[in-house]
Design an enzyme around this catalytic site. Structure first.
Site, mmCIF file in Angstrom:
data_model
loop_
_atom_site.group_PDB
_atom_site.id
_atom_site.type_symbol
_atom_site.label_atom_id
_atom_site.label_comp_id
_atom_site.label_asym_id
_atom_site.label_seq_id
_atom_site.Cartn_x
_atom_site.Cartn_y
_atom_site.Cartn_z
ATOM 1 N N ASP A 154 -14.502 1.447 -3.973
ATOM 2 C CA ASP A 154 -13.971 2.786 -4.217
ATOM 3 C C ASP A 154 -13.613 2.901 -5.696
ATOM 4 O O ASP A 154 -13.549 1.900 -6.421
ATOM 5 C CB ASP A 154 -12.758 3.107 -3.329
ATOM 6 C CG ASP A 154 -11.663 2.041 -3.426
ATOM 7 O OD1 ASP A 154 -11.354 1.611 -4.553
ATOM 8 O OD2 ASP A 154 -11.129 1.645 -2.378
ATOM 9 N N ALA A 198 -11.845 -3.420 8.186
ATOM 10 C CA ALA A 198 -13.207 -3.689 7.683
ATOM 11 C C ALA A 198 -14.167 -2.513 7.845
ATOM 12 O O ALA A 198 -15.360 -2.659 7.574
ATOM 13 C CB ALA A 198 -13.796 -4.937 8.341
ATOM 14 N N ARG A 244 0.820 -1.223 0.000
ATOM 15 C CA ARG A 244 0.000 0.000 0.000
ATOM 16 C C ARG A 244 0.849 1.267 0.000
ATOM 17 O O ARG A 244 0.340 2.356 -0.267
ATOM 18 C CB ARG A 244 -0.943 -0.016 1.213
ATOM 19 C CG ARG A 244 -2.116 -0.967 1.038
ATOM 20 C CD ARG A 244 -2.980 -1.070 2.281
ATOM 21 N NE ARG A 244 -2.395 -1.959 3.281
ATOM 22 C CZ ARG A 244 -2.985 -2.298 4.418
ATOM 23 N NH1 ARG A 244 -4.192 -1.803 4.699
ATOM 24 N NH2 ARG A 244 -2.397 -3.115 5.274
ATOM 25 N N GLN A 245 2.153 1.121 0.274
ATOM 26 C CA GLN A 245 3.066 2.273 0.209
ATOM 27 C C GLN A 245 3.795 2.233 -1.132
ATOM 28 O O GLN A 245 5.000 2.025 -1.198
ATOM 29 C CB GLN A 245 4.039 2.239 1.382
ATOM 30 C CG GLN A 245 3.352 2.332 2.744
ATOM 31 C CD GLN A 245 4.344 2.348 3.882
ATOM 32 O OE1 GLN A 245 5.378 3.013 3.816
ATOM 33 N NE2 GLN A 245 4.045 1.619 4.944
ATOM 34 N N LYS A 286 -16.335 6.830 -2.107
ATOM 35 C CA LYS A 286 -16.115 7.204 -0.709
ATOM 36 C C LYS A 286 -15.196 8.410 -0.623
ATOM 37 O O LYS A 286 -14.312 8.594 -1.458
ATOM 38 C CB LYS A 286 -15.523 6.033 0.083
ATOM 39 C CG LYS A 286 -14.108 5.640 -0.318
ATOM 40 C CD LYS A 286 -13.618 4.469 0.515
ATOM 41 C CE LYS A 286 -12.199 4.070 0.085
ATOM 42 N NZ LYS A 286 -11.714 2.878 0.771
#
Length: 341
Positions: free
Chosen positions: A181, A236, A105-106, A204
């Protein structure tokens, strides 16, 4: 050119059940016993990691099975140290099989003075001596470009498609695939195309990291059985809120298919108390007892796919053939046939 030696598997402590399952599946395919290389991966009193391999690996084609899930730093160091041990023992080729690639995620600098840790991890793996990486559903496809070695990124979508076709038999016409998303639209669209379902999006907006301020459904979900698709479920919060928003907009039921069930903190409790009828995750991350006991969480195996991918790499044949549901169907035969899971 086909390899002359048999592939050899070795596992760290991150997900030994998955490693054992891959070895069993390879034994079935090969018609001969494929077992994990005998080794110990332990910690000294000060938590330093120590690795000792008890079998000869000189000239062997080695596959280290080790997701870098929680605790990410420990599991990553185990992988690096195991690689160094094999490299210094003259292994011919080392493939890191990383079902869940931590730090993915980075993958970019979203703000000033922040790291691109996924690139750092790629550098560390390469410098340690990894010759090839086999992984599943990278958070961002461009992470493959962070490596100067081959990277095979498998996809969970074909397996999910098989699972959906089995569990929603007779109800396929009423399904709606939902991306939680805008960033996950490509992933959701791929699954929607595989099962012939329409696509919707939950837009979102975050006020700050970890908190979702507002959600809007793009598309008509009224009367539909919605399937939320994503690669990672951590706490979650977003998933549960998206399920509620879909229900409020007229969805008859909501299910979720998530590749990597990180499920940290209050995740399992949130899912248990949510309107979601089911959450399906893969075993890329070893499930905790709490996850196994959850009434509405189900786990699908990745061992058949990883076993075939390892054999294809060893044989010098196509790994991309595993991107198709038709190819995976026979590999998962028995699991999604009459009386299967």
């Amino acid at each position: 050119m086909p390899a002359m030696t048999e592939p050899k598997l070795i596992s760290g402590n991150a997900n030994k059940p998955l490693a054992s399952s891959i070895a069993r599946r390879m034994s079935m395919h090969r018609g001969m016993n494929v077992s994990l290389v005998d080794a110990r991966v332990e910690r000294f009193n000060d938590q330093e990691i120590f690795v000792e391999v008890f079998e000869n690996v000189r000239g062997e084609d080695m596959y280290i099975i080790q997701p870098t899930s929680n605790p990410a730093n420990d599991n990553l160091m185990e992988l690096l140290i195991m690689t160094d041990a094999l490299k210094r023992s003259s292994a011919a080729r080392i493939t890191a099989v990383i079902p869940y690639f931590g730090y993915a995620r980075q993958d970019r600098r979203a703000k000033a003075r922040t790291p691109i840790t996924a690139k750092l991890v790629a550098n560390m793996l390469t410098e340690a001596g990894v010759d090839r990486v086999l992984t599943l559903d990278l958070h961002a496809a461009q992470i493959q470009g962070f490596f100067d070695i081959p990277v095979d990124n498998l996809y969970a979508a074909p397996v999910f498609a098989l699972d959906i076709q089995h569990h929603f038999k007779g109800k396929m016409d009423n399904l709606m695939v939902v991306s939680p998303d805008v960033g996950g639209v490509a992933r959701a669209r791929e699954l929607a195309q595989r099962i012939g379902a329409p696509l919707s999006i939950v837009d979102k907006r975050r006020e700050k990291a970890g908190e979702v301020a507002e959600m809007t459904v793009i598309g008509d979900v009224k009367g539909k059985a919605c399937i939320i698709v994503d690669d990672i479920c951590d706490t979650a919060g977003t998933l549960v809120k998206a399920a509620q928003v879909l229900t409020d907009n007229g969805a008859t039921e909501v299910h979720a298919y998530i590749t990597h069930g990180v499920l940290s903190g209050p995740a399992v409790e949130r899912i248990g108390n949510s309107v979601m009828k089911s959450l399906v995750v893969t075993d890329s991350i070893q499930a905790s007892d709490e996850v196994k006991a959850a009434r509405n969480i189900r786990i699908v195996p990745t061992a058949p796919m990883f076993a075939q991918a390892i054999l294809n790499i060893w044989n010098g044949t196509s790994v991309s053939s595993l991107f198709e549901t038709d190819t995976l169907g026979p590999i998962y035969e028995g699991l999604y046939t009459a009386g299967g899971a």
